[in-house]
Scaffold this motif. Structure first.
Motif, PDB file in Angstrom:
ATOM      1  N   PHE A 182      25.619  39.650  32.134  1.00 16.28           N
ATOM      2  CA  PHE A 182      26.848  39.309  32.849  1.00 16.28           C
ATOM      3  C   PHE A 182      27.515  40.556  33.410  1.00 16.28           C
ATOM      4  N   ILE A 183      28.109  40.418  34.574  1.00 17.16           N
ATOM      5  CA  ILE A 183      28.986  41.445  35.130  1.00 17.16           C
ATOM      6  C   ILE A 183      30.369  41.190  34.552  1.00 17.16           C
ATOM      7  N   ALA A 184      30.957  42.207  33.909  1.00 13.44           N
ATOM      8  CA  ALA A 184      32.178  41.980  33.140  1.00 13.44           C
ATOM      9  C   ALA A 184      32.938  43.282  32.948  1.00 13.44           C
ATOM     10  N   TYR A 185      34.185  43.173  32.507  1.00 10.89           N
ATOM     11  CA  TYR A 185      34.976  44.331  32.112  1.00 10.89           C
ATOM     12  C   TYR A 185      36.075  43.879  31.174  1.00 10.89           C
ATOM     13  N   GLU A 186      36.763  44.824  30.552  1.00  9.51           N
ATOM     14  CA  GLU A 186      37.902  44.495  29.696  1.00  9.51           C
ATOM     15  C   GLU A 186      39.202  44.980  30.329  1.00  9.51           C
ATOM     16  N   TRP A 187      40.131  44.036  30.515  1.00  8.66           N
ATOM     17  CA  TRP A 187      41.485  44.352  30.963  1.00  8.66           C
ATOM     18  C   TRP A 187      42.298  44.690  29.720  1.00  8.66           C
ATOM     19  N   THR A 188      42.973  45.849  29.740  1.00 10.09           N
ATOM     20  CA  THR A 188      43.393  46.486  28.489  1.00 10.09           C
ATOM     21  C   THR A 188      44.901  46.666  28.396  1.00 10.09           C
ATOM     22  N   SER A 189      45.636  45.552  28.407  1.00  5.49           N
ATOM     23  CA  SER A 189      47.090  45.630  28.269  1.00  5.49           C
ATOM     24  C   SER A 189      47.482  45.799  26.804  1.00  5.49           C
ATOM     25  N   ASN A 190      48.394  46.712  26.548  1.00  2.00           N
ATOM     26  CA  ASN A 190      48.912  46.933  25.194  1.00  2.00           C
ATOM     27  C   ASN A 190      50.410  46.653  25.102  1.00  2.00           C
ATOM     28  N   GLY A 191      50.829  45.621  25.821  1.00  2.00           N
ATOM     29  CA  GLY A 191      52.220  45.228  25.743  1.00  2.00           C
ATOM     30  C   GLY A 191      53.153  46.368  26.110  1.00  2.00           C
TER      31      GLY A 191
END
Length: 637
Positions: free
Chosen positions: A196-205
């Protein structure tokens, strides 16, 4: 409660076929994949899913900033080759190989800082002009505790929005993203292996409240290569320190409208969100709306409940009658080490959120937390070894196998120090799909026909209906299940005369693993007063045990602490049967999911203790009961 019939069926007849049985590839030249230009081979889909396909939806490589700072050197290509069963060299120079290859993988390097570590390692002048970046490069070069400290500083800086500006420039991502997409295209082989083509969106509030999402695309390079991932630097809310998942949902909607592609997002580690992951308000504090609920339900069909940083299915304080939620609980801090406040955990765990969703549906008209179950490792060294306790390579390169890693510091928190022995070797996602292709697997995830395992490849089927009988459990499960009911992830509508739902359940042990202790059904519901409830039913179990005072006695324990061996002299190879809700109220909205528990087996810490001849503290667990949980089936009056 009667003890079920225990049989070993013809797996194909029951549609309980587990893949990933091919031998591992042993070199970089084995099974060379087709080039992206090669015509896609024709793959025939089955009429309904008969096979479960195993993979990891959460893998980081040295191209993620925190992973690279901690010493990870493996690339996305290394991670994919490893998942295919090939032998690779770990970041610390050790040989690493899976005992069994996966069927699919999603490499989810962080969008924030993607591509920066390569530039930092190369001594790029823009990075070297920043004193913090230059210092981190020096710490990386020293390795060990210095590299771990650099990683910790970077995680904290990203969480508090204090990263050096050079790290936040999205230009570094473009090249890394294009290379990642090309690698996934190279190794994607429809019918054999899915990349899969993918990534992680990394919000830390605002200060470390974990709100991360793994974004997984259904499509190939033609729709993904030209659109670099969204970073939280780009999605900052004006006037606020935090970043809001609503900005990700909007980005996904805009991307789909522009490209005609499809994407979904998988939240994870609500246990590190300090009450933010499933809070009953929008992230700016305003009340929830039907539009918000519909957006969350649309974009987030699955939630990751098992991974290295703890188990997020349920918590003992929220589910005090559940004897199987004691292991793997990380409930002391958020991602940045900030201590939890009273009430935080009520908005961090999947089961509580599922119950909350039933209540919110009555108020909003839409259930925002109508999600299925997934699991991934969140490895940050490119090696997805969460499925194999005896082959655990840790989370970061600084936690790869060594005599001392169990006692190393993972994180300094306000509540104290968390040691590496608390890391879990977990988990994997099983997907019931009609073929091993991006489209079929993604579609199955979207419809929630997927389930989470802490590692073992336990095969589980769950169907719900109103007319299943005992005889159906001995037949062709897929044909009967889809013919008379709905699979995991499905919906049941009220039947005539208020008939109680009946669930058809079948579970088989991992072919190379431990026997099964029991199968449970977890029910959640909301009453007329808006109060939520849950109940756990032991419905299938091994060894003809008799329940006393409504409680099933333990299955026993065959683990030899001097050899790290166990025997399948207890437990069952398979458990199957039907369960009818004995306390059904046709007027109450509810959900049901199945949980399968293995007999006790050795934990990775026991393998390490014997491998290196070290004596660990008494508090370090040496035995674990692995498990799998299905996505729910919902009942709506």
């Amino acid at each position: 409660m009667k003890t079920p019939l225990i049989l070993i069926p013809t797996a194909l007849l029951l549609g309980l076929v587990a893949c990933s049985q091919r031998a591992p590839e042993t070199s970089s030249t084995a099974a060379t994949p087709a080039s992206p230009e090669t015509a896609t081979p024709k793959v025939s889909d089955t009429p309904y899913p008969r096979q479960v396909y195993w993979g990891d939806e959460h893998v980081h490589t040295g191209w993620s900033a925190d992973a690279g700072l901690a010493g990870a050197t493996l690339s996305p290509e290394d991670a994919v080759r490893f998942a295919r069963g090939q032998k690779v060299k770990s970041s610390t120079g050790q040989d690493a190989q899976l005992a069994r290859a996966f069927d699919w993988i999603a490499v989810t390097d962080h969008s924030d800082g993607m591509g920066t570590i390569n530039e930092l390692q190369a001594g790029n002048a823009e990075f070297m002009a920043d004193p913090t970046a230059r210092r981190w490069k020096e710490m990386m070069a020293k390795g060990g505790e210095e590299a771990a400290a650099a990683k910790g500083e970077a995680v904290s800086a990203q969480a508090t929005k204090s990263l050096p500006k050079v790290f936040m420039d999205p230009k570094w991502m473009v090249s890394a993203w294009e290379k990642t997409v090309d690698i996934m295209e190279k190794y994607n082989e429809p019918g054999k292996f899915t990349a899969f083509i993918a990534y992680e969106w990394t919000s830390n509030g605002e200060n470390g409240q974990n709100l991360h999402r793994n974004v997984i695309f259904r499509d190939g390079a033609d729709k993904t290569r030209a659109t670099p991932p969204l970073t939280t630097f780009q999605s900052m809310v004006p006037g606020r320190a935090g970043t809001d998942p609503e900005s990700l949902w909007k980005w996904l909607g805009d991307w789909e409208a522009k490209t005609g592609g499809k994407a979904l997002a998988i939240p994870h580690n609500g246990n590190l969100s300090n009450g933010w992951m499933f809070r009953e308000a929008r992230y700016d504090g305003s009340p929830l709306t039907q539009e918000w609920a519909a957006a969350r339900a649309r974009w987030e069909p699955l939630v990751e409940v098992y991974q290295y940083k703890g188990l997020s299915e349920a918590h003992p304080m929220l589910s005090p009658t559940d004897e199987f939620v004691q292991e793997g609980i990380w409930d002391t801090a958020d991602l940045n080490g900030n201590a939890k406040k009273p009430g935080d955990i009520a908005h961090e765990y999947a089961r509580e959120a599922l119950k909350m969703g039933l209540r919110l549906q009555d108020r909003l008209g839409t259930n925002p937390f109508k999600f299925g179950m997934a699991a991934g490792t969140d490895t940050h060294n490119g090696l997805s070894t969460g499925a194999e306790e005896s082959n655990f390579f840790g989370k970061f390169a600084t936690e790869e196998p060594s005599p001392h890693r169990w006692n190393d510091i993972y994180q300094k928190q306000q509540a104290g120090i968390r040691k590496d022995w608390t890391l879990m070797a977990a988990g994997l996602t099983g997907v019931w799909a009609t073929s091993n292709t991006r489209a079929a697997l993604w579609d199955a995830m979207k419809r929630k026909e997927a389930y989470a395992s802490t590692g073992p490849r336990i095969t589980v089927r769950l169907f719900g209906g109103f007319d299943f009988s005992d005889a159906d459990a001995a037949g062709d499960l897929p044909a009967v299940g889809y013919g008379k009911g709905v699979p995991m992830g499905g919906d049941l509508k009220a039947a005539s005369a208020g008939k109680a739902p009946v669930f058809l359940i079948a579970a088989m042990k991992d072919p190379e693993g431990a026997n099964l202790d029991r199968v449970q059904v977890i029910k959640g519901w909301v009453d007329a007063a808006g109060k939520t409830h849950e109940k756990i039913y032991d419905v299938l179990w091994s060894d003809n045990r008799k329940a006393a005072n409504g409680k099933l006695p333990p299955v026993g324990n065959t683990v030899d602490l001097t050899t790290a061996k166990y025997t399948n002299s207890i437990g069952a190879a398979e458990l199957r049967g039907v369960f009818k809700d004995p306390e059904f109220d046709a007027a109450q909205r509810g959900f049901y999911y199945a949980r399968v528990i293995e007999i006790p087996t050795p934990r990775w810490t026991l393998y390490d203790a014997l491998r290196y001849g070290v004596k660990m503290d008494k508090e370090v667990p040496m035995v674990i009961q692995e498990r799998a949980v299905t996505s729910p089936i919902w009942y709506t009056p």
